[in-house]
Design a protein around this motif. Sequence first.
Motif, PDB file in Angstrom:
ATOM      1  N   GLY A  61       9.046  -4.623   9.323  1.00  0.00           N
ATOM      2  CA  GLY A  61       8.010  -4.093   8.817  1.00  0.00           C
ATOM      3  C   GLY A  61       7.818  -2.491   8.819  1.00  0.00           C
ATOM      4  O   GLY A  61       7.317  -2.135   7.351  1.00  0.00           O
ATOM      5  N   ALA A  64       9.909  -1.873   5.550  1.00  0.00           N
ATOM      6  CA  ALA A  64       9.284  -1.939   4.139  1.00  0.00           C
ATOM      7  C   ALA A  64       8.383  -0.943   4.257  1.00  0.00           C
ATOM      8  O   ALA A  64       8.080  -0.451   2.789  1.00  0.00           O
ATOM      9  CB  ALA A  64       8.668  -3.511   4.316  1.00  0.00           C
ATOM     10  N   ALA A  68       8.275   1.939   0.929  1.00  0.00           N
ATOM     11  CA  ALA A  68       7.158   1.810  -0.079  1.00  0.00           C
ATOM     12  C   ALA A  68       6.386   3.396   0.148  1.00  0.00           C
ATOM     13  O   ALA A  68       6.217   3.839  -1.062  1.00  0.00           O
ATOM     14  CB  ALA A  68       5.857   1.113   0.740  1.00  0.00           C
ATOM     15  N   GLY A  73      11.685   2.526  -3.769  1.00  0.00           N
ATOM     16  CA  GLY A  73      12.078   0.819  -3.713  1.00  0.00           C
ATOM     17  C   GLY A  73      13.055   0.480  -4.712  1.00  0.00           C
ATOM     18  O   GLY A  73      13.857  -0.230  -4.749  1.00  0.00           O
TER      19      GLY A  73
END
Length: 86
Positions: A61, A64, A68, A73
Motif C-alpha cells: 500500500g 502504491a 500516486a 505512475g
Amino acid sequence: MTGPGAVALYAQGLSTGGIQGWITDNVVPLVLLGIAIILLWIGGRGDNAGVARRSVGLVVGLIALGIAVSGQGPVIGNFLAGLLIG
C-alpha cells in the motif's frame, strides 16, 4: 464540464494543486502515524505473526501511495510492461 463555465474556470487558473499539496502535507503523515501506532499495539500484545502479515500489505500500500503522490505512475507502468513484453 463544458461550455462557457469551463472556459471561465480555466481562465481563472483554478486547479487541484492546493488540495493535493494539503493531502500530501497533512493526511499522508497522519495515516503513516496511525499505521505505526496500530502495528505497535498489535506487537505489544505478542502477535508478531500478525504484525508481519499486516506489514506485507502495508508495504504494498505504501508503494502504491508513493507512486500516486510522485506522479510517476505512467513511467513505472511502462517499465513494468517492458519487463513482461521485452
